[in-house]
Design an enzyme around this catalytic site. Structure first.
Site, PDB file in Angstrom:
ATOM      1  N   LYS A 170      63.990  70.216  92.566  1.00  0.00           N
ATOM      2  CA  LYS A 170      64.422  70.648  93.903  1.00  0.00           C
ATOM      3  C   LYS A 170      65.480  69.680  94.455  1.00  0.00           C
ATOM      4  O   LYS A 170      66.545  70.107  94.886  1.00  0.00           O
ATOM      5  CB  LYS A 170      63.220  70.704  94.870  1.00  0.00           C
ATOM      6  CG  LYS A 170      62.083  71.614  94.399  1.00  0.00           C
ATOM      7  CD  LYS A 170      60.944  71.681  95.425  1.00  0.00           C
ATOM      8  CE  LYS A 170      60.179  70.390  95.645  1.00  0.00           C
ATOM      9  NZ  LYS A 170      59.408  69.915  94.468  1.00  0.00           N
ATOM     10  N   ARG A 184      55.690  74.627 102.635  1.00  0.00           N
ATOM     11  CA  ARG A 184      54.815  74.306 101.518  1.00  0.00           C
ATOM     12  C   ARG A 184      53.441  74.938 101.661  1.00  0.00           C
ATOM     13  O   ARG A 184      52.582  74.757 100.798  1.00  0.00           O
ATOM     14  CB  ARG A 184      54.633  72.810 101.485  1.00  0.00           C
ATOM     15  CG  ARG A 184      55.054  72.201 100.177  1.00  0.00           C
ATOM     16  CD  ARG A 184      55.194  70.734 100.441  1.00  0.00           C
ATOM     17  NE  ARG A 184      55.023  69.950  99.288  1.00  0.00           N
ATOM     18  CZ  ARG A 184      56.014  69.228  98.756  1.00  0.00           C
ATOM     19  NH1 ARG A 184      57.225  69.280  99.235  1.00  0.00           N
ATOM     20  NH2 ARG A 184      55.770  68.477  97.732  1.00  0.00           N
ATOM     21  N   ARG A 240      60.571  59.262  85.639  1.00  0.00           N
ATOM     22  CA  ARG A 240      61.195  58.833  86.898  1.00  0.00           C
ATOM     23  C   ARG A 240      60.477  57.616  87.469  1.00  0.00           C
ATOM     24  O   ARG A 240      61.105  56.750  88.079  1.00  0.00           O
ATOM     25  CB  ARG A 240      61.170  59.979  87.920  1.00  0.00           C
ATOM     26  CG  ARG A 240      61.945  59.644  89.172  1.00  0.00           C
ATOM     27  CD  ARG A 240      61.999  60.778  90.174  1.00  0.00           C
ATOM     28  NE  ARG A 240      60.687  61.043  90.732  1.00  0.00           N
ATOM     29  CZ  ARG A 240      60.426  62.057  91.554  1.00  0.00           C
ATOM     30  NH1 ARG A 240      61.389  62.908  91.876  1.00  0.00           N
ATOM     31  NH2 ARG A 240      59.227  62.239  92.040  1.00  0.00           N
ATOM     32  N   ARG A 242      58.616  55.478  92.561  1.00  0.00           N
ATOM     33  CA  ARG A 242      58.017  56.183  93.706  1.00  0.00           C
ATOM     34  C   ARG A 242      56.503  56.064  93.613  1.00  0.00           C
ATOM     35  O   ARG A 242      55.925  56.334  92.563  1.00  0.00           O
ATOM     36  CB  ARG A 242      58.457  57.664  93.682  1.00  0.00           C
ATOM     37  CG  ARG A 242      58.864  58.164  95.050  1.00  0.00           C
ATOM     38  CD  ARG A 242      59.450  59.538  94.973  1.00  0.00           C
ATOM     39  NE  ARG A 242      58.421  60.562  95.131  1.00  0.00           N
ATOM     40  CZ  ARG A 242      58.674  61.852  95.240  1.00  0.00           C
ATOM     41  NH1 ARG A 242      59.913  62.274  95.188  1.00  0.00           N
ATOM     42  NH2 ARG A 242      57.690  62.715  95.393  1.00  0.00           N
ATOM     43  N   ARG A 260      49.143  66.373  92.987  1.00  0.00           N
ATOM     44  CA  ARG A 260      50.285  67.103  93.567  1.00  0.00           C
ATOM     45  C   ARG A 260      50.435  68.468  92.884  1.00  0.00           C
ATOM     46  O   ARG A 260      50.746  69.465  93.541  1.00  0.00           O
ATOM     47  CB  ARG A 260      51.572  66.280  93.414  1.00  0.00           C
ATOM     48  CG  ARG A 260      51.637  65.112  94.401  1.00  0.00           C
ATOM     49  CD  ARG A 260      52.508  63.978  93.891  1.00  0.00           C
ATOM     50  NE  ARG A 260      53.908  64.315  93.771  1.00  0.00           N
ATOM     51  CZ  ARG A 260      54.770  63.636  93.009  1.00  0.00           C
ATOM     52  NH1 ARG A 260      54.361  62.587  92.310  1.00  0.00           N
ATOM     53  NH2 ARG A 260      56.025  63.999  92.954  1.00  0.00           N
TER      54      ARG A 260
HETATM   55  P1  AP5 Z   1      63.650  66.060  91.172  1.00  0.00           P
HETATM   56  O1  AP5 Z   1      64.934  66.734  91.431  1.00  0.00           O
HETATM   57  O2  AP5 Z   1      63.371  64.782  91.852  1.00  0.00           O
HETATM   58  O3  AP5 Z   1      62.435  67.077  91.390  1.00  0.00           O
HETATM   59  P2  AP5 Z   1      61.697  67.509  92.724  1.00  0.00           P
HETATM   60  O4  AP5 Z   1      61.339  68.931  92.565  1.00  0.00           O
HETATM   61  O5  AP5 Z   1      62.511  67.114  93.912  1.00  0.00           O
HETATM   62  O6  AP5 Z   1      60.396  66.620  92.570  1.00  0.00           O
HETATM   63  P3  AP5 Z   1      59.603  65.730  93.622  1.00  0.00           P
HETATM   64  O7  AP5 Z   1      58.748  64.805  92.846  1.00  0.00           O
HETATM   65  O8  AP5 Z   1      60.514  65.129  94.638  1.00  0.00           O
HETATM   66  O9  AP5 Z   1      58.743  66.852  94.295  1.00  0.00           O
HETATM   67  P4  AP5 Z   1      57.540  66.785  95.258  1.00  0.00           P
HETATM   68  O10 AP5 Z   1      57.477  68.161  95.756  1.00  0.00           O
HETATM   69  O11 AP5 Z   1      56.297  66.235  94.673  1.00  0.00           O
HETATM   70  O12 AP5 Z   1      57.992  65.649  96.299  1.00  0.00           O
HETATM   71  P5  AP5 Z   1      58.435  65.687  97.826  1.00  0.00           P
HETATM   72  O13 AP5 Z   1      59.255  64.498  98.050  1.00  0.00           O
HETATM   73  O14 AP5 Z   1      58.939  67.000  98.234  1.00  0.00           O
HETATM   74  O15 AP5 Z   1      63.522  65.860  89.586  1.00  0.00           O
HETATM   75  C1  AP5 Z   1      62.434  65.147  89.032  1.00  0.00           C
HETATM   76  C2  AP5 Z   1      62.916  64.334  87.821  1.00  0.00           C
HETATM   77  O16 AP5 Z   1      63.334  65.243  86.803  1.00  0.00           O
HETATM   78  C3  AP5 Z   1      64.133  63.445  88.146  1.00  0.00           C
HETATM   79  O17 AP5 Z   1      64.017  62.243  87.438  1.00  0.00           O
HETATM   80  C4  AP5 Z   1      65.321  64.291  87.634  1.00  0.00           C
HETATM   81  O18 AP5 Z   1      66.386  63.474  87.219  1.00  0.00           O
HETATM   82  C5  AP5 Z   1      64.712  65.063  86.473  1.00  0.00           C
HETATM   83  N1  AP5 Z   1      65.299  66.407  86.310  1.00  0.00           N
HETATM   84  C6  AP5 Z   1      65.655  67.277  87.301  1.00  0.00           C
HETATM   85  N2  AP5 Z   1      66.135  68.420  86.774  1.00  0.00           N
HETATM   86  C7  AP5 Z   1      66.083  68.281  85.427  1.00  0.00           C
HETATM   87  C8  AP5 Z   1      66.449  69.138  84.337  1.00  0.00           C
HETATM   88  N3  AP5 Z   1      66.961  70.366  84.526  1.00  0.00           N
HETATM   89  N4  AP5 Z   1      66.235  68.685  83.081  1.00  0.00           N
HETATM   90  C9  AP5 Z   1      65.696  67.449  82.859  1.00  0.00           C
HETATM   91  N5  AP5 Z   1      65.351  66.581  83.862  1.00  0.00           N
HETATM   92  C10 AP5 Z   1      65.531  66.996  85.119  1.00  0.00           C
HETATM   93  O19 AP5 Z   1      57.021  65.480  98.561  1.00  0.00           O
HETATM   94  C11 AP5 Z   1      56.300  64.267  98.429  1.00  0.00           C
HETATM   95  C12 AP5 Z   1      55.094  64.276  99.334  1.00  0.00           C
HETATM   96  O20 AP5 Z   1      55.501  64.377 100.709  1.00  0.00           O
HETATM   97  C13 AP5 Z   1      54.112  65.445  99.149  1.00  0.00           C
HETATM   98  O21 AP5 Z   1      53.197  65.218  98.109  1.00  0.00           O
HETATM   99  C14 AP5 Z   1      53.434  65.497 100.520  1.00  0.00           C
HETATM  100  O22 AP5 Z   1      52.485  64.468 100.649  1.00  0.00           O
HETATM  101  C15 AP5 Z   1      54.602  65.200 101.450  1.00  0.00           C
HETATM  102  N6  AP5 Z   1      55.324  66.428 101.865  1.00  0.00           N
HETATM  103  C16 AP5 Z   1      56.608  66.756 101.545  1.00  0.00           C
HETATM  104  N7  AP5 Z   1      56.951  67.928 102.089  1.00  0.00           N
HETATM  105  C17 AP5 Z   1      55.862  68.367 102.765  1.00  0.00           C
HETATM  106  C18 AP5 Z   1      55.596  69.535 103.529  1.00  0.00           C
HETATM  107  N8  AP5 Z   1      56.514  70.506 103.698  1.00  0.00           N
HETATM  108  N9  AP5 Z   1      54.356  69.650 104.084  1.00  0.00           N
HETATM  109  C19 AP5 Z   1      53.433  68.683 103.953  1.00  0.00           C
HETATM  110  N10 AP5 Z   1      53.606  67.562 103.227  1.00  0.00           N
HETATM  111  C20 AP5 Z   1      54.827  67.400 102.639  1.00  0.00           C
HETATM  112 MG    MG Z   2      62.229  65.770  95.491  1.00  0.00          MG
END
Ligand code: AP5
Ligand code: MG
Length: 194
Positions: free
Chosen positions: A13, A88, A127, A133, A144
């Site tokens: 994402k 979410r 990562r 992280r 997660r």
């Molecule tokens: P990346 O692009 O970072 O993936 P991502 O989908 O953004 O993954 P996240 O780990 O950030 O998702 P998440 O939903 O757990 O975290 P968030 O910060 O939203 O890619 C991942 C890795 O893969 C990278 O190293 C990248 O280089 C690699 N990659 C990407 N594309 C690739 C490809 N095509 N091929 C190979 N490699 C690739 O949320 C974190 C926490 O915040 C949650 O757990 C929750 O506690 C809280 N939170 C966030 N939003 C909410 C909400 N709306 N409501 C309540 N709590 C929330």
């Molecule tokens: Mg992310």
């Protein structure tokens, strides 16, 4: 345009939103980044937010919606936004819909990034070695993923029913995923007024 990204942790994402910011000239709103910024402050709120993020559980819906609404009201979002990791839960999706109806801003498209769990775990553990992280450890990654399956995946049907869902194969190279996303967005681009 207003675009929602739905996908499990590690689906890409953030990676894809960062690319789209340049081509669409609209801001990237990552609720994960916003909550991590709150977590870095020293306050009772930051400790409360950390207790959710560090456990891999979702922060409360109304708190997240309040943070998002503040951003949406700013000039920066006058031409739309890319929502990364928001909504979410079904409640968040309904709160967002209510907000958008009230402000006469329709959501254009919900992009679902599909990647199978083995690949997700591999990406996130890799990562962890680079970014450090706190929630990228095996146990929290499993939690997660569970939270995604239980609380977020119902959004796929929610947006399908609205005719706004586009499913993207997130297992391809970053460039191929981006090309598929651009084609999906083009299908939902509002036609110019006039
Ligand atoms: P990346 O692009 O970072 O993936 P991502 O989908 O953004 O993954 P996240 O780990 O950030 O998702 P998440 O939903 O757990 O975290 P968030 O910060 O939203 O890619 C991942 C890795 O893969 C990278 O190293 C990248 O280089 C690699 N990659 C990407 N594309 C690739 C490809 N095509 N091929 C190979 N490699 C690739 O949320 C974190 C926490 O915040 C949650 O757990 C929750 O506690 C809280 N939170 C966030 N939003 C909410 C909400 N709306 N409501 C309540 N709590 C929330
Ligand atoms: Mg992310």
């Amino acid at each position: 345009m207003l675009i929602v990204f739905i996908g499990p942790p590690g689906a890409g994402k953030g990676t894809q939103c960062r690319r789209l910011v340049d081509s669409l000239s609209i801001p990237h709103l990552s609720t994960g980044e916003m909550l991590r910024a709150v977590k870095r402050q020293e306050s009772a709120l930051s400790r409360w937010v950390a207790s959710y993020i560090d456990a891999g559980r979702l922060a409360p819906d109304h708190l997240v919606m309040r943070i998002v609404a503040q951003k949406l009201q700013s000039d920066e979002c006058a031409n739309g936004a890319l929502f990364d990791g928001f909504p979410r839960t079904i409640i968040q999706a309904q709160l967002l819909d209510d907000y958008l109806v009230e402000h006469l801003k329709p959501l254009d498209v919900a992009l679902e990034l599909q990647v199978e769990e083995g690949i997700l775990v591999e990406r996130l553990l890799k990562r962890a070695q680079i970014d450090g992280r706190a929630d990228d450890n095996y146990e929290t990654i499993r939690e997660r993923l569970r939270v995604f399956r239980e609380q977020t995946s119902p959004l796929i049907e929610y947006y399908a029913k609205q005719g706004k869902l586009e499913t993207i194969n997130g297992e391809q190279s970053e460039e191929a995923v981006f090309a598929e996303i651009e084609r999906a967005i083009a299908k939902h681009k509002p036609s110019p007024k006039g």
